[in-house]
Design a protein around this motif. Sequence first.
Motif, PDB file in Angstrom:
ATOM      1  N   VAL A 153       0.828  -1.205   0.000  1.00 24.47           N
ATOM      2  CA  VAL A 153       0.000   0.000   0.000  1.00 24.47           C
ATOM      3  C   VAL A 153       0.864   1.258   0.000  1.00 24.47           C
ATOM      4  N   SER A 154       2.135   1.090  -0.336  1.00 23.88           N
ATOM      5  CA  SER A 154       3.104   2.193  -0.432  1.00 23.88           C
ATOM      6  C   SER A 154       3.321   2.923   0.889  1.00 23.88           C
ATOM      7  N   VAL A 155       3.198   2.189   1.980  1.00 23.46           N
ATOM      8  CA  VAL A 155       3.556   2.688   3.314  1.00 23.46           C
ATOM      9  C   VAL A 155       4.618   1.711   3.808  1.00 23.46           C
ATOM     10  N   CYS A 156       5.851   1.952   3.394  1.00 28.09           N
ATOM     11  CA  CYS A 156       6.913   0.966   3.555  1.00 28.09           C
ATOM     12  C   CYS A 156       7.841   1.314   4.718  1.00 28.09           C
ATOM     13  N   ALA A 157       7.650   0.596   5.813  1.00 28.66           N
ATOM     14  CA  ALA A 157       8.522   0.755   6.981  1.00 28.66           C
ATOM     15  C   ALA A 157       8.409  -0.509   7.815  1.00 28.66           C
ATOM     16  N   LEU A 158       9.551  -1.086   8.163  1.00 36.43           N
ATOM     17  CA  LEU A 158       9.557  -2.299   8.972  1.00 36.43           C
ATOM     18  C   LEU A 158       9.577  -1.931  10.444  1.00 36.43           C
ATOM     19  N   ASP A 159       8.765  -2.646  11.235  1.00 40.38           N
ATOM     20  CA  ASP A 159       8.750  -2.419  12.675  1.00 40.38           C
ATOM     21  C   ASP A 159       9.873  -3.223  13.337  1.00 40.38           C
ATOM     22  N   ALA A 160       9.923  -3.222  14.646  1.00 38.95           N
ATOM     23  CA  ALA A 160      10.983  -3.915  15.389  1.00 38.95           C
ATOM     24  C   ALA A 160      10.947  -5.424  15.171  1.00 38.95           C
ATOM     25  N   ASP A 161       9.799  -5.958  14.723  1.00 41.86           N
ATOM     26  CA  ASP A 161       9.665  -7.397  14.466  1.00 41.86           C
ATOM     27  C   ASP A 161       9.894  -7.742  12.992  1.00 41.86           C
TER      28      ASP A 161
ATOM     29  N   ILE B 103       8.303  -6.541  10.397  1.00 38.76           N
ATOM     30  CA  ILE B 103       7.024  -6.606   9.688  1.00 38.76           C
ATOM     31  C   ILE B 103       6.695  -5.209   9.168  1.00 38.76           C
ATOM     32  N   CYS B 104       6.322  -5.136   7.910  1.00 38.45           N
ATOM     33  CA  CYS B 104       5.975  -3.854   7.311  1.00 38.45           C
ATOM     34  C   CYS B 104       4.696  -3.312   7.940  1.00 38.45           C
ATOM     35  N   ILE B 105       4.715  -2.054   8.338  1.00 40.57           N
ATOM     36  CA  ILE B 105       3.533  -1.456   8.960  1.00 40.57           C
ATOM     37  C   ILE B 105       2.426  -1.183   7.938  1.00 40.57           C
ATOM     38  N   GLY B 106       2.750  -1.204   6.651  1.00 39.63           N
ATOM     39  CA  GLY B 106       1.750  -0.965   5.617  1.00 39.63           C
ATOM     40  C   GLY B 106       1.066  -2.220   5.126  1.00 39.63           C
ATOM     41  N   CYS B 107       1.858  -3.229   4.729  1.00 41.34           N
ATOM     42  CA  CYS B 107       1.268  -4.431   4.115  1.00 41.34           C
ATOM     43  C   CYS B 107       1.324  -5.660   5.013  1.00 41.34           C
ATOM     44  N   HIS B 108       1.979  -5.558   6.145  1.00 38.60           N
ATOM     45  CA  HIS B 108       2.068  -6.641   7.129  1.00 38.60           C
ATOM     46  C   HIS B 108       2.861  -7.860   6.649  1.00 38.60           C
ATOM     47  N   ARG B 109       3.689  -7.678   5.623  1.00 40.55           N
ATOM     48  CA  ARG B 109       4.592  -8.755   5.217  1.00 40.55           C
ATOM     49  C   ARG B 109       5.909  -8.599   5.962  1.00 40.55           C
ATOM     50  N   SER B 110       6.606  -9.725   6.123  1.00 42.13           N
ATOM     51  CA  SER B 110       7.938  -9.655   6.722  1.00 42.13           C
ATOM     52  C   SER B 110       8.920  -9.127   5.670  1.00 42.13           C
TER      53      SER B 110
END
Length: 60
Positions: A12-20, A22-29
């Motif tokens: 969804v073009s909100v590309c940022a990985l969290d501490a785990d 996991i992308c905060i936009g699409c929820h993929r690792s």
Amino acid sequence: MSVAEKVRSPCVSVCALDADDICIGCHRSGDEILRWTQMNDHERREVLERVAERERHALL
């Protein structure tokens, strides 16, 4: 298989990985994002099932 039948990326073009990782936009690792273009449609559907589960947990 036509292009319309291909499993599309959940990006969804909100590309940022969290501490785990996991992308905060699409929820993929991070690994799932990197491998997406090499996956077949069966593998992509499996990823989308994990994405749906992650989304449900994110809403709790």
